[in-house]
Design a protein around this motif. Structure first.
Motif, PDB file in Angstrom:
ATOM      1  N   LEU A  66       0.811  -1.212   0.000  1.00  0.00           N
ATOM      2  CA  LEU A  66       0.000   0.000   0.000  1.00  0.00           C
ATOM      3  C   LEU A  66       0.850   1.270   0.000  1.00  0.00           C
ATOM      4  CD1 LEU A  66      -2.704   1.407   0.119  1.00  0.00           C
ATOM      5  CD2 LEU A  66      -2.753   1.030   2.581  1.00  0.00           C
TER       6      LEU A  66
ATOM      7  N   SER B 192      -9.884   5.606   8.827  1.00  0.00           N
ATOM      8  CA  SER B 192      -9.837   4.304   9.494  1.00  0.00           C
ATOM      9  C   SER B 192      -8.542   4.116  10.268  1.00  0.00           C
ATOM     10  CB  SER B 192     -10.021   3.174   8.478  1.00  0.00           C
ATOM     11  OG  SER B 192      -8.867   3.035   7.677  1.00  0.00           O
ATOM     12  N   LEU B 193      -7.557   4.924   9.936  1.00  0.00           N
ATOM     13  CA  LEU B 193      -6.284   4.795  10.652  1.00  0.00           C
ATOM     14  C   LEU B 193      -6.084   5.904  11.675  1.00  0.00           C
ATOM     15  CD1 LEU B 193      -3.836   3.771   7.798  1.00  0.00           C
ATOM     16  CD2 LEU B 193      -5.217   2.337   9.296  1.00  0.00           C
TER      17      LEU B 193
ATOM     18  N   MET C 284      -7.274   0.974  -8.162  1.00  0.00           N
ATOM     19  CA  MET C 284      -7.506   2.323  -8.668  1.00  0.00           C
ATOM     20  C   MET C 284      -6.210   3.122  -8.739  1.00  0.00           C
ATOM     21  SD  MET C 284     -11.114   3.542  -7.008  1.00  0.00           S
ATOM     22  CE  MET C 284     -11.442   4.717  -8.327  1.00  0.00           C
ATOM     23  N   LEU C 285      -5.378   2.946  -7.739  1.00  0.00           N
ATOM     24  CA  LEU C 285      -4.110   3.664  -7.737  1.00  0.00           C
ATOM     25  C   LEU C 285      -3.270   3.243  -8.942  1.00  0.00           C
ATOM     26  CD1 LEU C 285      -3.277   3.488  -3.916  1.00  0.00           C
ATOM     27  CD2 LEU C 285      -3.960   5.513  -5.232  1.00  0.00           C
TER      28      LEU C 285
ATOM     29  N   ARG D 110      -8.598  -3.033   9.466  1.00  0.00           N
ATOM     30  CA  ARG D 110      -9.354  -1.807   9.726  1.00  0.00           C
ATOM     31  C   ARG D 110     -10.054  -1.280   8.487  1.00  0.00           C
ATOM     32  NH1 ARG D 110      -8.322   2.335  14.253  1.00  0.00           N
ATOM     33  NH2 ARG D 110      -7.502   1.011  15.891  1.00  0.00           N
ATOM     34  N   PHE D 111      -9.311  -1.280   7.405  1.00  0.00           N
ATOM     35  CA  PHE D 111      -9.860  -0.683   6.184  1.00  0.00           C
ATOM     36  C   PHE D 111     -10.715  -1.674   5.411  1.00  0.00           C
ATOM     37  CE2 PHE D 111      -9.153   0.875   1.702  1.00  0.00           C
ATOM     38  CZ  PHE D 111      -9.944   2.012   1.846  1.00  0.00           C
TER      39      PHE D 111
ATOM     40  N   ALA E 112      -0.829   8.764   6.671  1.00  0.00           N
ATOM     41  CA  ALA E 112      -1.576   8.015   7.675  1.00  0.00           C
ATOM     42  C   ALA E 112      -1.062   6.583   7.760  1.00  0.00           C
ATOM     43  CB  ALA E 112      -3.065   8.021   7.327  1.00  0.00           C
TER      44      ALA E 112
ATOM     45  N   GLN F   4       2.120   4.555  10.810  1.00  0.00           N
ATOM     46  CA  GLN F   4       2.031   3.299  11.547  1.00  0.00           C
ATOM     47  C   GLN F   4       3.352   2.537  11.552  1.00  0.00           C
ATOM     48  OE1 GLN F   4      -0.926   3.206  12.960  1.00  0.00           O
ATOM     49  NE2 GLN F   4      -1.460   4.991  11.696  1.00  0.00           N
TER      50      GLN F   4
ATOM     51  N   SER G 195      -4.838  14.485  -1.071  1.00  0.00           N
ATOM     52  CA  SER G 195      -5.491  13.246  -0.620  1.00  0.00           C
ATOM     53  C   SER G 195      -4.490  12.107  -0.579  1.00  0.00           C
ATOM     54  CB  SER G 195      -6.642  12.881  -1.559  1.00  0.00           C
ATOM     55  OG  SER G 195      -7.669  13.848  -1.483  1.00  0.00           O
TER      56      SER G 195
ATOM     57  N   MET H   8     -12.226   6.948  -1.142  1.00  0.00           N
ATOM     58  CA  MET H   8     -11.545   5.813  -0.511  1.00  0.00           C
ATOM     59  C   MET H   8     -10.322   6.272   0.269  1.00  0.00           C
ATOM     60  SD  MET H   8     -11.775   2.713  -3.253  1.00  0.00           S
ATOM     61  CE  MET H   8     -11.623   1.455  -1.987  1.00  0.00           C
ATOM     62  N   LEU H   9      -9.604   7.226  -0.295  1.00  0.00           N
ATOM     63  CA  LEU H   9      -8.423   7.730   0.406  1.00  0.00           C
ATOM     64  C   LEU H   9      -8.825   8.370   1.732  1.00  0.00           C
ATOM     65  CD1 LEU H   9      -6.515   9.276  -2.628  1.00  0.00           C
ATOM     66  CD2 LEU H   9      -5.901   7.216  -1.348  1.00  0.00           C
TER      67      LEU H   9
ATOM     68  N   GLU I 286     -11.458   7.602   3.466  1.00  0.00           N
ATOM     69  CA  GLU I 286     -11.849   6.516   4.365  1.00  0.00           C
ATOM     70  C   GLU I 286     -10.627   5.862   4.994  1.00  0.00           C
ATOM     71  OE1 GLU I 286     -14.772   3.370   3.441  1.00  0.00           O
ATOM     72  OE2 GLU I 286     -15.254   4.631   1.714  1.00  0.00           O
ATOM     73  N   LEU I 287      -9.635   5.630   4.145  1.00  0.00           N
ATOM     74  CA  LEU I 287      -8.402   5.007   4.652  1.00  0.00           C
ATOM     75  C   LEU I 287      -7.815   5.861   5.767  1.00  0.00           C
ATOM     76  CD1 LEU I 287      -6.069   3.006   4.570  1.00  0.00           C
ATOM     77  CD2 LEU I 287      -5.072   4.326   2.690  1.00  0.00           C
ATOM     78  N   GLU I 288      -7.756   7.145   5.482  1.00  0.00           N
ATOM     79  CA  GLU I 288      -7.197   8.061   6.469  1.00  0.00           C
ATOM     80  C   GLU I 288      -7.993   7.989   7.779  1.00  0.00           C
ATOM     81  OE1 GLU I 288      -6.221  12.783   6.615  1.00  0.00           O
ATOM     82  OE2 GLU I 288      -6.988  11.978   4.731  1.00  0.00           O
TER      83      GLU I 288
ATOM     84  N   GLN J  28      -6.013  -0.260  -4.294  1.00  0.00           N
ATOM     85  CA  GLN J  28      -4.745  -0.479  -4.993  1.00  0.00           C
ATOM     86  C   GLN J  28      -4.962  -0.549  -6.491  1.00  0.00           C
ATOM     87  OE1 GLN J  28      -1.565  -1.550  -3.119  1.00  0.00           O
ATOM     88  NE2 GLN J  28      -2.367  -3.057  -1.676  1.00  0.00           N
TER      89      GLN J  28
ATOM     90  N   GLU K  63     -14.402   8.738  -6.599  1.00  0.00           N
ATOM     91  CA  GLU K  63     -14.386   7.477  -5.838  1.00  0.00           C
ATOM     92  C   GLU K  63     -13.056   7.294  -5.126  1.00  0.00           C
ATOM     93  OE1 GLU K  63     -15.457   3.640  -7.621  1.00  0.00           O
ATOM     94  OE2 GLU K  63     -16.562   4.804  -9.128  1.00  0.00           O
ATOM     95  N   LEU K  64     -12.002   7.523  -5.886  1.00  0.00           N
ATOM     96  CA  LEU K  64     -10.659   7.350  -5.323  1.00  0.00           C
ATOM     97  C   LEU K  64     -10.469   8.254  -4.114  1.00  0.00           C
ATOM     98  CD1 LEU K  64      -7.791   6.326  -5.282  1.00  0.00           C
ATOM     99  CD2 LEU K  64      -7.206   7.966  -7.093  1.00  0.00           C
ATOM    100  N   GLN K  65     -10.859   9.506  -4.267  1.00  0.00           N
ATOM    101  CA  GLN K  65     -10.679  10.443  -3.167  1.00  0.00           C
ATOM    102  C   GLN K  65     -11.484   9.996  -1.945  1.00  0.00           C
ATOM    103  OE1 GLN K  65      -9.084  13.890  -3.688  1.00  0.00           O
ATOM    104  NE2 GLN K  65     -10.005  14.537  -5.604  1.00  0.00           N
TER     105      GLN K  65
ATOM    106  N   LEU L 167       0.654   4.082  -3.032  1.00  0.00           N
ATOM    107  CA  LEU L 167       0.320   5.481  -2.780  1.00  0.00           C
ATOM    108  C   LEU L 167       1.442   6.396  -3.239  1.00  0.00           C
ATOM    109  CD1 LEU L 167      -1.237   5.026   0.771  1.00  0.00           C
ATOM    110  CD2 LEU L 167      -2.441   5.821  -1.269  1.00  0.00           C
TER     111      LEU L 167
ATOM    112  N   TYR M 151       0.730  -4.230   8.967  1.00  0.00           N
ATOM    113  CA  TYR M 151       0.027  -4.292   7.683  1.00  0.00           C
ATOM    114  C   TYR M 151      -1.298  -5.035   7.842  1.00  0.00           C
ATOM    115  CZ  TYR M 151      -0.257  -3.908   2.642  1.00  0.00           C
ATOM    116  OH  TYR M 151      -0.631  -3.544   1.369  1.00  0.00           O
TER     117      TYR M 151
ATOM    118  N   LYS N 148     -14.403   8.260 -11.348  1.00  0.00           N
ATOM    119  CA  LYS N 148     -13.422   7.426 -10.641  1.00  0.00           C
ATOM    120  C   LYS N 148     -12.557   8.259  -9.708  1.00  0.00           C
ATOM    121  CE  LYS N 148     -11.412   4.963 -13.905  1.00  0.00           C
ATOM    122  NZ  LYS N 148     -10.743   3.870 -14.655  1.00  0.00           N
ATOM    123  N   LEU N 149     -12.263   9.464 -10.153  1.00  0.00           N
ATOM    124  CA  LEU N 149     -11.446  10.338  -9.314  1.00  0.00           C
ATOM    125  C   LEU N 149     -12.163  10.600  -7.990  1.00  0.00           C
ATOM    126  CD1 LEU N 149      -8.977  11.975  -8.923  1.00  0.00           C
ATOM    127  CD2 LEU N 149     -10.002  13.866 -10.174  1.00  0.00           C
TER     128      LEU N 149
ATOM    129  N   ALA O 274      -3.170  10.279   2.831  1.00  0.00           N
ATOM    130  CA  ALA O 274      -3.414   8.842   2.981  1.00  0.00           C
ATOM    131  C   ALA O 274      -2.090   8.118   3.216  1.00  0.00           C
ATOM    132  CB  ALA O 274      -4.106   8.294   1.734  1.00  0.00           C
TER     133      ALA O 274
END
Lengths: 172, 172
Positions: free
Chosen positions: A28, A158-159, B151-152, B139-140, B38, B42, B31, A151-152, A154-156, B149, A147-149, A32, B133, A144-145, B35
DNA sequence: GGGAGATACTTAACATGTTAAGTGAATGCG
DNA sequence: CGCATTCACTTAACATGTTAAGTATCTCCC
């Protein structure tokens, strides 16, 4: 001198996998990093032509949006660490792109704002910056952009509050 | 001294928007940056305990996976620029975590490989790294992580070969 | 086979990331 | 009031990002 013994990475935590630890290039953080680099690669040349680095541009944009701010607030907005911001502000001030004055009520705080020259510079850079962003949006797809944002974000979230160590200022 | 004149960012390219340029904190680069930060937040403490930076760890992992490699190849794999890699390899070699030897067929090239000590260090770090990891994945959500991944990767591919300037080595 | 050009790195120089320490100014509290 | 704490930054020190030069090798082609 052929194979380096059995994989040292084949620990209990990783035992479920078939490969010696996630292919690494597919981790990941790497995904990123590469995605961000692919994006920034588009912007850097244009910024460079105007004598700005990515971070300096972030600061100008942040200032343009919030009118005036304390250093700490600006650091949060531009997502820069204090020491980096301190250095950059010193340079931007020397170039007359920003104005500073210490707050009247609290001598520790200094209020930063974008200067006239800073505004002019932004006006000069913004068009190509917007054009590049538009090109990226078109290539990748606006939907898609978004959507991606999402998800990013959410990831942030969630952590958030993992491995912080100081849970004092968790939710306020 | 109220509003800073009309938004300098309200260019023709941005005219369609209502706000003075994308809220900035919601731009794609930000973003991605947030991400990634974040996520890396960890890992850093654990790596730090073992005296490794993020980049050094990337290099060791890359080397563990490919047995031995030239510097240029390693740079591509670990996604580092030549100069950074050069410095880091010098340090890792001084710490006996890697081995180097110039290639027999081409004195310009140097082959880099992970040393026994390097392998030991990796074995020491890998467990907590994998645990972290796993925690992130949990979490996510494993499914969402895979989607992200994907999408990235798409984003990266959709921007490949844009603003390159030298289209000579496009596909080959 | 010899010199121009390409290669594989390395150095250099400047900017930022990251953590720790330092400084001066507010605050809280006995 | 007085002083230990906290705060808001700034400095310092070291590592990396980023671009431009430098160096030693190699390759190719005349």
């Amino acid at each position: 001198m052929a194979k380096k013994s059995t994989d040292p990475t084949n620990t209990s935590a990783a035992a479920a996998r078939q490969v010696p630890m996630r292919d690494f290039s597919r981790s990941l953080p790497m995904s990123l990093l590469r995605a961000r680099e692919a994006v920034m690669r588009q912007f850097r040349p244009s910024l460079r032509e105007h004598g700005l680095t990515e971070q300096q541009w972030r600061i100008l944009r942040a200032l343009a949006a919030i009118e005036a701010a304390e250093v700490t607030e600006l650091a949060r907005t531009a997502f820069l660490l204090g020491p980096s911001l301190s250095r950059i502000l010193r340079d931007l001030e020397a170039r007359n792109l920003i104005d500073r004055k210490t707050a009247k009520t609290d001598q520790r705080r200094s209020m930063v704002s974008i200067s006239k020259e800073g505004v002019k510079l932004m006006a000069a850079v913004a068009p190509s910056s917007e054009a590049i962003y538009a090109e990226i949006t078109q290539r990748f797809g606006a939907r898609k952009l978004a959507e991606l944002q999402e998800m990013l974000g959410e990831l942030e979230r969630s952590l958030a509050g993992l491995g912080a160590g100081d849970e004092a200022n968790a939710e306020e």
